[in-house]
Structure formats: structure tokens, C-alpha cells
Design an enzyme around this catalytic site. Structure first.
Site, PDB file in Angstrom:
ATOM      1  CG  PHE A 260      19.757  32.729 -40.005  1.00  0.00           C
ATOM      2  CD1 PHE A 260      19.602  32.597 -41.294  1.00  0.00           C
ATOM      3  CD2 PHE A 260      19.450  33.902 -39.177  1.00  0.00           C
ATOM      4  CE1 PHE A 260      18.758  33.432 -41.981  1.00  0.00           C
ATOM      5  CE2 PHE A 260      18.404  34.758 -40.034  1.00  0.00           C
ATOM      6  CZ  PHE A 260      18.147  34.646 -41.346  1.00  0.00           C
TER       7      PHE A 260
ATOM      8  CG  ASP B 290      24.159  36.513 -34.811  1.00  0.00           C
ATOM      9  OD1 ASP B 290      23.340  37.234 -34.227  1.00  0.00           O
ATOM     10  OD2 ASP B 290      23.861  36.177 -35.980  1.00  0.00           O
TER      11      ASP B 290
ATOM     12  CE  LYS C 275      15.023  36.585 -34.960  1.00  0.00           C
ATOM     13  NZ  LYS C 275      16.524  36.299 -35.730  1.00  0.00           N
TER      14      LYS C 275
HETATM   15  C1  LIG Z   1      16.919  36.605 -36.955  1.00  0.00           C
HETATM   16  C2  LIG Z   1      18.496  36.627 -36.841  1.00  0.00           C
HETATM   17  C3  LIG Z   1      19.262  37.499 -37.754  1.00  0.00           C
HETATM   18  C4  LIG Z   1      18.638  38.346 -38.623  1.00  0.00           C
HETATM   19  O1  LIG Z   1      17.973  39.390 -37.965  1.00  0.00           O
HETATM   20  P1  LIG Z   1      16.932  40.026 -39.160  1.00  0.00           P
HETATM   21  O2  LIG Z   1      16.319  41.178 -38.252  1.00  0.00           O
HETATM   22  O3  LIG Z   1      15.900  39.222 -39.677  1.00  0.00           O
HETATM   23  O4  LIG Z   1      17.775  40.892 -39.948  1.00  0.00           O
HETATM   24  C5  LIG Z   1      20.567  37.302 -37.636  1.00  0.00           C
HETATM   25  N1  LIG Z   1      21.393  36.459 -36.809  1.00  0.00           N
HETATM   26  C6  LIG Z   1      20.528  35.521 -35.871  1.00  0.00           C
HETATM   27  C7  LIG Z   1      21.304  34.752 -35.081  1.00  0.00           C
HETATM   28  C8  LIG Z   1      19.175  35.631 -36.011  1.00  0.00           C
HETATM   29  O5  LIG Z   1      18.375  34.634 -35.185  1.00  0.00           O
END
Ligand SMILES: *Cc1c(COP(=O)(O)O)cnc(C)c1O
Length: 390
Positions: free
Chosen positions: A129, A214, A243
């Protein structure tokens, strides 16, 4: 009554109007132990005194000036993140997806600058994700996120998470980078086999690719180290953060080595709001706490206790939970009943959790959670197990 909001979320009926530390209070005054933490965002819990003070102070001074000017708070946050990581440079934005977009642009621009513009494809992993923009849903590759949104943005090849051989075979003359979550969050708190990240590093080095981590969910102390990749002793070339970085204030960051970001020259990227003084002040305040001596030791201590207690529940109630997984305070409970049932029952008893893929309930306490709060959560989960296991 029809809602004025687009129905893109399946929301519960709860609404909160106050938070304090690891607790949230709903509009009826009922108290909840918040082990959802705004989906790994409220790293320091709610209304943390230092964050509140810094935000108030900055709010009275300056919010936004644009990136046409020097922003000292941005310089300071960049310096501190660079000093605490593999990176040499930072770009600030407002969300995780934007941080990923920056990382992908860096990867394409890197090869373009080196005279190989045909190298633009990025290898990603099943179950990943990376966000909800058109490009990041293509990177994530989940059919349920892509459906109905037209031709999938080109430039991604996906292989099985944890499968080094498949990754190696998928690299071609157009490959620019490999992008991976050190632990898949939304996918269900999936940790790859030992040596996987190291193997990806080697593949990137051998093929002239950039390695992108990520760490939007895993970063900023969530796993008990500042960045999850520190557990593996592997460094990326580029990393996305968001986050937990703002403790609840919207902020994203893309960190990179100067070699990787060499061709990100003036005009190649930008963000109106990214790196504004208000966001920077709050993120600096988060760093004040997270980088304090002993803070991450305490996170690991509490995480150890929580993990042990959850393992006990798994052993005692195999009909409800089959596995506890994850690292630090990034925890997943694999459920034997629908995860939504567990999450609803926990909520009814005053404990907030988050669903994830693969029938997992995520346990994401704020990093400031105490051992006694862990005990309270376990007591609630035990009640839930008794209810659902019978
Ligand atoms: C939440 C998340 C995203 C996306 O972040 P947003 O602030 O919602 O755009 C991307 N990568 C990972 C691993 C995430 O947990």
C-alpha cells in the site's frame, strides 16, 4: 438525512471531541483506550503538552509563507532528519502519497539525468500500500483500489512480497528502482523473511537501481527504532515518511541521498503547503520527544510487554486469534473470526483497533503508551476473546 460527505469511508457512528494521552473521549463522554492512534499517526497520543505548546506558539507567529522564501523551521527539521538517517536531503509535503510521488519522481529523474530516460519502471510487491492517488494505486497494484479509475498509470511491475528470486527476474532494461515497505502495514503487518531487504539492496546495487523504502507507517519510532530498516541494517537511497512524523498534523517527507536526488534541480518538484512553518514546528516538536534519550528504549520495553501478553491471548484463545506479528508497536493479530467482529467488540468495551488486510486487527498504540495501559488493553481483549470464542 443525506450526508454532505462523499461516502468513500465506511465510518463507525462514533465521534470524538477530546483526547488525552492514550485516551479518546466521545461526544457522549465515554472514554476509549486509543490503540488505533489515528492509523499510526498520533505517535505521541492526544494533546501532548509539548506539541500543544509548540503549535500554539507557532500559531501566534507564522503559519505559511510559501517555498519562495527561506523557512528556518524547515531547514531545522531537514537537518535533524538527515542527521538521524542515511539521507543527505529532505523534501517536505503533506501526506504519505505525496512523499511516495516525490520518491518515484526522484527515481525517474535519476536515470534521466544519467542519460537513461528509458529506465522509469519501479518494482513493487503484492499486498503493498503506497497511497490513493492515481500513481500510488498503480504502485500498490490492488485491483480493489484500481477498479473504475481508467487505465492504470504505467511504470510498475509487481512480484510476490518476500520473493527475492522473483524480484531479480522482474528487473529489466527499463527498471529504475525497487520500492518496498519494510513491514507491510495495510497489507496485514507482514514482515518479509530475514535477509529480504538486504537482498533487495544487493539487487539494486548490482543493477544500478535506486532502493526506495516506504516508511510512511513503519517510520518515526513505530517499530521501536526510529526507522524500521535499522532493524535489518540496510539503508535505502530514498525513503518516504508521513503518518507519525507530525503526531497528527498533516505532513510528509521524502528523504534521499544527494546522489539519488542529484537531478532534482530547481523547478523539478514543488508543493504549495509542503514544509510550512506550522507543520515544521510541530514535526520538530515530535522529534524533540522521539529523539530524547531513552524514549525508543521505553517504546521497545512496552512493545515487549504487549507482545508477550498478546502471545498469551493467542495461546489461550486459538479460536479467536491465530498469530501475533509485527515489530515494536506495529502489531497485527491474525483473527480466526472476522477481524471486523473483533474490532467492533473491542470498541464496545472501550478499546480502539484498526483493521488490515488478510483478516488482521492492527494494534497500534501511541508510542507514549504505558505498561498499565497495555494491561488495560489486554483485559479488554481477554473479555472480547471470551465473548467471541464461546
Ligand atoms: C498510509 C500509507 C500511505 C499513504 O499515506 P497518505 O497520507 O494516506 O497519503 C503510503 N504508504 C504507506 C505504507 C502507508 O501506510
Amino acid at each position: 438525512m443525506t450526508s454532505p460527505l462523499m461516502p468513500t469511508y465506511a465510518r463507525s457512528d462514533l465521534a470524538f471531541d477530546r483526547g488525552e494521552g492514550a485516551y479518546l473521549f466521545d461526544t457522549q463522554g465515554r472514554r476509549y483506550l486509543d490503540f488505533a492512534a489515528g492509523v499510526a499517526v498520533n505517535s505521541l497520543g492526544h494533546a501532548h503538552p509539548h506539541l500543544v505548546e509548540v503549535l500554539r506558539d507557532q500559531a501566534g507567529k507564522l503559519w505559511h509563507t510559501s517555498n519562495l522564501y527561506q523557512i528556518p523551521e524547515q531547514e531545522r527539521l531537514g537537518e535533524r532528519l538527515v542527521a538521524a538517517s542515511f539521507a543527505d536531503q529532505a523534501f517536505f509535503c503533506n501526506s504519505g502519497a505525496e512523499a511516495i510521488e516525490c520518491a518515484l519522481k526522484i527515481a525517474r529523474r535519476f536515470h534521466y539525468g544519467k542519460g537513461a530516460p528509458e529506465r522509469f519502471r519501479v518494482l513493487t510487491f503484492e499486498g503493498a500500500f503506497h497511497g490513493r492517488t492515481l500513481t500510488t494505486i498503480a504502485a500498490g497494484g490492488q485491483p480493489k483500489h484500481l477498479e473504475g479509475f481508467g487505465p492504470t498509470v504505467d511504470g510498475f511491475d509487481q512480484v510476490k512480497f518476500g520473493d527475492l528470486k522473483a524480484a531479480s527476474e522482474a528487473i529489466g532494461p527499463e527498471t529504475a528502482a525497487i520500492m518496498v515497505e519494510p513491514i507491510q502495514g495495510e497489507g496485514g503487518i507482514c514482515t518479509p523473511p530475514p535477509g529480504f531487504l538486504k537482498g533487495l539492496r544487493t539487487l539494486c546495487d548490482d543493477n544500478g537501481l535506486l532502493l526506495i523504502f516506504d516508511e510512511v507507517q513503519t517510520g518515526m519510532g513505530r517499530t521501536g527504532r526510529l526507522f524500521a530498516h535499522e532493524w535489518d541494517g540496510v539503508e535505502p537511497d530514498v525513503m518516504a515518511l508521513a503518518k507519525g512524523l507530525g503526531g497528527g498534523f498533516p505532513i510528509g517527507a521524502c528523504l534521499a541521498t544527494s546522489a539519488a536526488a542529484k537531478f532534482m534541480t530547481p523547478g523539478t518538484h514543488g508543493s504549495t503547503f509542503g514544509g510550512n512553518p506550522l507543520a515544521m514546528a510541530v514535526a520538530n516538536a515530535v522529534l524533540d520527544v522521539v529523539l530524547e534519550d531513552g524514549f525508543l528504549d521505553q517504546v521497545r520495553r512496552v512493545a515487549g510487554a504487549l507482545n508477550q501478553r498478546l502471545s498469551g491471548l493467542v495461546a489461550a484463545y486459538p479460536g479467536v486469534f491465530s498469530e501475533v506479528r509485527g515489530t515494536g508497536l506495529l502489531i497485527g493479530l491474525h483473527c480466526e473470526v472476522p477481524n471486523t467482529q473483533v474490532i467492533e467488540a473491542a470498541r464496545d468495551h472501550g478499546l480502539l483497533l484498526v483493521p488490515a488486510g488478510g483478516n488482521v486487527a492492527r494494534v497500534l498504540p501511541p508510542l507514549i503508551a504505558s505498561e498499565s495501559e497495555v494491561e488495560d488493553a489486554i483485559a479488554i481483549l481477554e473479555t472480547v476473546c471470551k465473548e467471541l470464542g464461546s
